[in-house]
Design an enzyme around this catalytic site. Structure first.
Site, PDB file in Angstrom:
ATOM      1  N   GLN A 122       0.865  -1.171   0.000  1.00 47.22           N
ATOM      2  CA  GLN A 122       0.000   0.000   0.000  1.00 47.22           C
ATOM      3  C   GLN A 122       0.903   1.224   0.000  1.00 47.22           C
ATOM      4  OE1 GLN A 122      -2.204  -0.155   3.630  1.00 47.22           O
ATOM      5  NE2 GLN A 122      -2.144   2.047   3.842  1.00 47.22           N
ATOM      6  N   GLY A 123       0.945   1.950  -1.123  1.00 48.21           N
ATOM      7  CA  GLY A 123       1.888   3.059  -1.265  1.00 48.21           C
ATOM      8  C   GLY A 123       1.214   4.408  -1.118  1.00 48.21           C
ATOM      9  N   SER A 125       2.229   6.817   1.894  1.00 43.52           N
ATOM     10  CA  SER A 125       3.094   7.793   2.571  1.00 43.52           C
ATOM     11  C   SER A 125       4.276   8.215   1.710  1.00 43.52           C
ATOM     12  CB  SER A 125       3.621   7.198   3.878  1.00 43.52           C
ATOM     13  OG  SER A 125       2.553   6.795   4.693  1.00 43.52           O
ATOM     14  N   GLU A 240      -7.896  -1.381   7.459  1.00 43.10           N
ATOM     15  CA  GLU A 240      -6.612  -1.488   8.159  1.00 43.10           C
ATOM     16  C   GLU A 240      -6.791  -1.205   9.650  1.00 43.10           C
ATOM     17  OE1 GLU A 240      -3.432   0.817   6.457  1.00 43.10           O
ATOM     18  OE2 GLU A 240      -2.009   0.195   8.005  1.00 43.10           O
ATOM     19  N   GLU A 351      -2.913  10.483  17.289  1.00 42.72           N
ATOM     20  CA  GLU A 351      -3.488  11.830  17.467  1.00 42.72           C
ATOM     21  C   GLU A 351      -4.575  12.083  16.415  1.00 42.72           C
ATOM     22  OE1 GLU A 351      -0.323  11.076  17.399  1.00 42.72           O
ATOM     23  OE2 GLU A 351       0.486  11.717  19.333  1.00 42.72           O
TER      24      GLU A 351
HETATM   25  C1  LIG Z   1       5.580   0.196  11.041  1.00 51.24           C
HETATM   26  C2  LIG Z   1       5.015   1.149  10.027  1.00 51.24           C
HETATM   27  C3  LIG Z   1       4.417   0.646   8.872  1.00 51.24           C
HETATM   28  C4  LIG Z   1       3.940   1.523   7.897  1.00 51.24           C
HETATM   29  N1  LIG Z   1       3.412   0.997   6.741  1.00 51.24           N
HETATM   30  C5  LIG Z   1       2.992   1.841   5.770  1.00 51.24           C
HETATM   31  C6  LIG Z   1       2.510   1.309   4.531  1.00 51.24           C
HETATM   32  O1  LIG Z   1       2.466   0.086   4.321  1.00 51.24           O
HETATM   33  N2  LIG Z   1       2.111   2.175   3.569  1.00 51.24           N
HETATM   34  C7  LIG Z   1       2.145   3.536   3.763  1.00 51.24           C
HETATM   35  O2  LIG Z   1       1.749   4.263   2.855  1.00 51.24           O
HETATM   36  N3  LIG Z   1       2.611   4.072   4.927  1.00 51.24           N
HETATM   37  C8  LIG Z   1       3.035   3.262   5.930  1.00 51.24           C
HETATM   38  N4  LIG Z   1       3.519   3.777   7.110  1.00 51.24           N
HETATM   39  C9  LIG Z   1       3.594   5.229   7.280  1.00 51.24           C
HETATM   40  C10 LIG Z   1       2.522   5.764   8.229  1.00 51.24           C
HETATM   41  O3  LIG Z   1       1.249   5.697   7.629  1.00 51.24           O
HETATM   42  C11 LIG Z   1       2.904   7.200   8.612  1.00 51.24           C
HETATM   43  O4  LIG Z   1       4.108   7.113   9.363  1.00 51.24           O
HETATM   44  C12 LIG Z   1       1.825   7.868   9.434  1.00 51.24           C
HETATM   45  O5  LIG Z   1       0.697   8.158   8.648  1.00 51.24           O
HETATM   46  C13 LIG Z   1       2.336   9.177  10.075  1.00 51.24           C
HETATM   47  O6  LIG Z   1       2.927   9.989   9.110  1.00 51.24           O
HETATM   48  P1  LIG Z   1       4.384  10.607   9.328  1.00 51.24           P
HETATM   49  O7  LIG Z   1       5.313   9.506   9.695  1.00 51.24           O
HETATM   50  O8  LIG Z   1       4.712  11.427   8.142  1.00 51.24           O
HETATM   51  O9  LIG Z   1       4.261  11.518  10.614  1.00 51.24           O
HETATM   52  P2  LIG Z   1       3.602  12.961  10.684  1.00 51.24           P
HETATM   53  O10 LIG Z   1       2.359  13.001   9.893  1.00 51.24           O
HETATM   54  O11 LIG Z   1       4.661  13.960  10.393  1.00 51.24           O
HETATM   55  O12 LIG Z   1       3.221  13.019  12.209  1.00 51.24           O
HETATM   56  C14 LIG Z   1       4.205  13.197  13.234  1.00 51.24           C
HETATM   57  C15 LIG Z   1       3.459  13.361  14.542  1.00 51.24           C
HETATM   58  O13 LIG Z   1       2.643  14.533  14.476  1.00 51.24           O
HETATM   59  C16 LIG Z   1       1.292  14.212  14.768  1.00 51.24           C
HETATM   60  N5  LIG Z   1       0.376  14.989  13.932  1.00 51.24           N
HETATM   61  C17 LIG Z   1       0.452  15.163  12.593  1.00 51.24           C
HETATM   62  N6  LIG Z   1      -0.593  15.901  12.168  1.00 51.24           N
HETATM   63  C18 LIG Z   1      -1.351  16.182  13.257  1.00 51.24           C
HETATM   64  C19 LIG Z   1      -2.574  16.885  13.453  1.00 51.24           C
HETATM   65  N7  LIG Z   1      -3.231  17.446  12.435  1.00 51.24           N
HETATM   66  N8  LIG Z   1      -3.071  16.949  14.706  1.00 51.24           N
HETATM   67  C20 LIG Z   1      -2.421  16.373  15.755  1.00 51.24           C
HETATM   68  N9  LIG Z   1      -1.253  15.696  15.622  1.00 51.24           N
HETATM   69  C21 LIG Z   1      -0.728  15.589  14.389  1.00 51.24           C
HETATM   70  C22 LIG Z   1       1.153  12.735  14.444  1.00 51.24           C
HETATM   71  O14 LIG Z   1       0.105  12.147  15.170  1.00 51.24           O
HETATM   72  C23 LIG Z   1       2.514  12.188  14.849  1.00 51.24           C
HETATM   73  O15 LIG Z   1       2.541  11.926  16.221  1.00 51.24           O
HETATM   74  C24 LIG Z   1       4.018   2.930   8.098  1.00 51.24           C
HETATM   75  C25 LIG Z   1       4.593   3.432   9.276  1.00 51.24           C
HETATM   76  C26 LIG Z   1       5.103   2.558  10.229  1.00 51.24           C
HETATM   77  C27 LIG Z   1       5.732   3.121  11.472  1.00 51.24           C
END
Ligand SMILES: Cc1cc2nc3c(=O)[nH]c(=O)nc-3n(C[C@H](O)[C@H](O)[C@H](O)COP(=O)(O)OP(=O)(O)OC[C@H]3O[C@@H](n4cnc5c(N)ncnc54)[C@H](O)[C@@H]3O)c2cc1C
Length: 369
Positions: A122-123, A125, A240, A351
């Site tokens: 699933q692509g 992020s 999911e 969050e």
């Molecule tokens: C083990 C693992 C597996 C994953 N697998 C996949 C996958 O298969 N496919 C895929 O596409 N992605 C995948 N991901 C990515 C995952 O979906 C993202 O890491 C997640 O959506 C958070 O995005 P970010 O890492 O950019 O953090 P950010 O969005 O930058 O968030 C950082 C922090 O800020 C907080 N935050 C952000 N915006 C807000 C807001 N509006 N209000 C309050 N708090 C906020 C978040 O809650 C978090 O604590 C995976 C991640 C992990 C750790």
């Protein structure tokens, strides 16, 4: 077949083949590709026994029946102490959405998925877009026969081993945000597509980066229509966050039974069992909702939050048994501990889930302190 009779036949089969199934007992992995290949014959054995087709549409390669049958299969495999072959995870997350938005693709690929021959990822992020998917920049530019896709994805589970990817790309301009996204079904062997595994803190290479350089995607691989990508992504995330969690509750309950035998502290164990059973109840509710053909809705965010809590308390219970989770960084326990911590991030950070629950489940006024 009803779920009770199906459960009986699965348990009898697992017990009757215990010797041959020994190589598939749950054990640690560091290299995802090796883990996938070790379990591929297990998936095939389950297919040959007729189990993996249960609960999927009979006109598409399944053998029909309720989605509950799938839940029974995962429950029994994990309770018996085996690893769940990798294909089952994304089958639960991606395939229902394919059926809802691109049934021609679901019908085409389901037989290979059920045999364990086709792995998906699933692509969504990107390096600059996780919670805020409306800002993603991977572009899909219209071409004579469909689209040409260029960009980068990150944190993609199964990314380096998958055969197909459900990928969210921008077809509108940047200002169009969520409205300018389109979901595409991409062949991972396409020219211009490369992957790089990410070395994870848990010692595995489970996630990967995807690089797309002018990758051709035919028009018939649009899932849900041009500009409908946001709706498709939100639909998928409900699975999911809720039905997939059924697999995790089965794993956690098996883990806690082991922790109980190993002398976990009663208070920690009690809390963890309660959390895991709450997850079982909520994810069962989601399975029943799906089986009845109803939408899952925003309550899936509640299940996702309970999943994160249950994962953490299960591992904390094991720590209380003196489990060498922290002193054995190369072992299974360390990987499990890190996984438990990551559950409050993937599938939508905690969050964000709390915001969704406040807004769409509880209907709280926005912006109140
Ligand atoms: C083990 C693992 C597996 C994953 N697998 C996949 C996958 O298969 N496919 C895929 O596409 N992605 C995948 N991901 C990515 C995952 O979906 C993202 O890491 C997640 O959506 C958070 O995005 P970010 O890492 O950019 O953090 P950010 O969005 O930058 O968030 C950082 C922090 O800020 C907080 N935050 C952000 N915006 C807000 C807001 N509006 N209000 C309050 N708090 C906020 C978040 O809650 C978090 O604590 C995976 C991640 C992990 C750790």
């Amino acid at each position: 077949m009803n779920p009770a009779a199906f459960r009986e036949s699965v348990t009898a089969w697992l017990a009757g083949h215990a010797d041959e199934l020994e190589p598939f007992r749950a054990r640690p992995f560091t290299v995802l590709a090796e883990h996938v290949e070790r379990l591929r014959p297990f998936h095939r054995r389950l297919y040959d026994a007729g189990f993996t087709r249960a609960g999927w549409p009979a006109d598409s390669g399944g053998s029909g029946g309720s989605a509950l049958l799938r839940g029974v299969l995962y429950d029994e495999i994990l309770a018996a102490g085996y690893d769940l072959p990798r294909g089952f995870e994304f089958a639960e997350i991606i395939v229902p959405t394919l059926f809802d938005f691109a049934p021609h693709l679901a019908r085409r690929h389901l037989p290979a998925i059920l045999r364990g021959d086709l792995l998906m990822c699933q692509g969504f992020s990107e390096p600059g877009s996780g919670s805020d998917l409306g800002s993603l920049t991977t572009r899909a530019v219209p071409d004579r026969d469909g689209f040409r896709v260029t960009g980068q994805k990150t944190w993609i589970g199964n990314g380096a081993v998958a055969d197909w990817c459900l990928l969210l790309a921008r077809t509108g301009d940047r200002a169009s945000r969520h409205r300018g996204l389109t979901m595409l079904w991409i062949d991972m062997t396409s020219p211009g597509l490369s992957t790089r595994p990410i070395a994870m803190a848990d010692g595995t290479d489970e996630l990967a980066e995807l690089y797309l350089d002018d990758v051709a995607v035919p028009a018939e691989h649009v899932v849900g229509g041009v500009g409908q990508g946001w709706a498709v992504a939100m639909h998928l995330l409900q699975f999911e966050r809720s039905t997939w969690a059924w697999q995790r509750q089965a794993h956690l309950l098996a883990t806690l039974s082991t922790a109980a035998r190993e002398g976990a502290r009663p208070a920690a164990l009690g809390t963890a069992f309660l959390d895991a059973l709450a997850l079982r109840a909520l994810s069962l509710e989601a399975l029943l909702t799906t089986a009845a053909g109803h939408p899952l809705g925003p309550a899936s965010s509640v299940t996702k939050l309970v999943l994160s809590t249950a994962e953490r308390s299960a591992l904390d219970a094991r720590l209380s048994a003196g489990d060498p989770i922290l002193t054995d960084p190369a072992g299974h326990h360390a990987a499990e501990w890190f996984h438990a911590r990551s559950t409050s991030v993937f599938g939508g950070a905690a969050e964000i889930q709390r915001d969704l629950v406040a807004d769409r489940v509880l209907g709280l006024p926005r912006g109140s302190a």
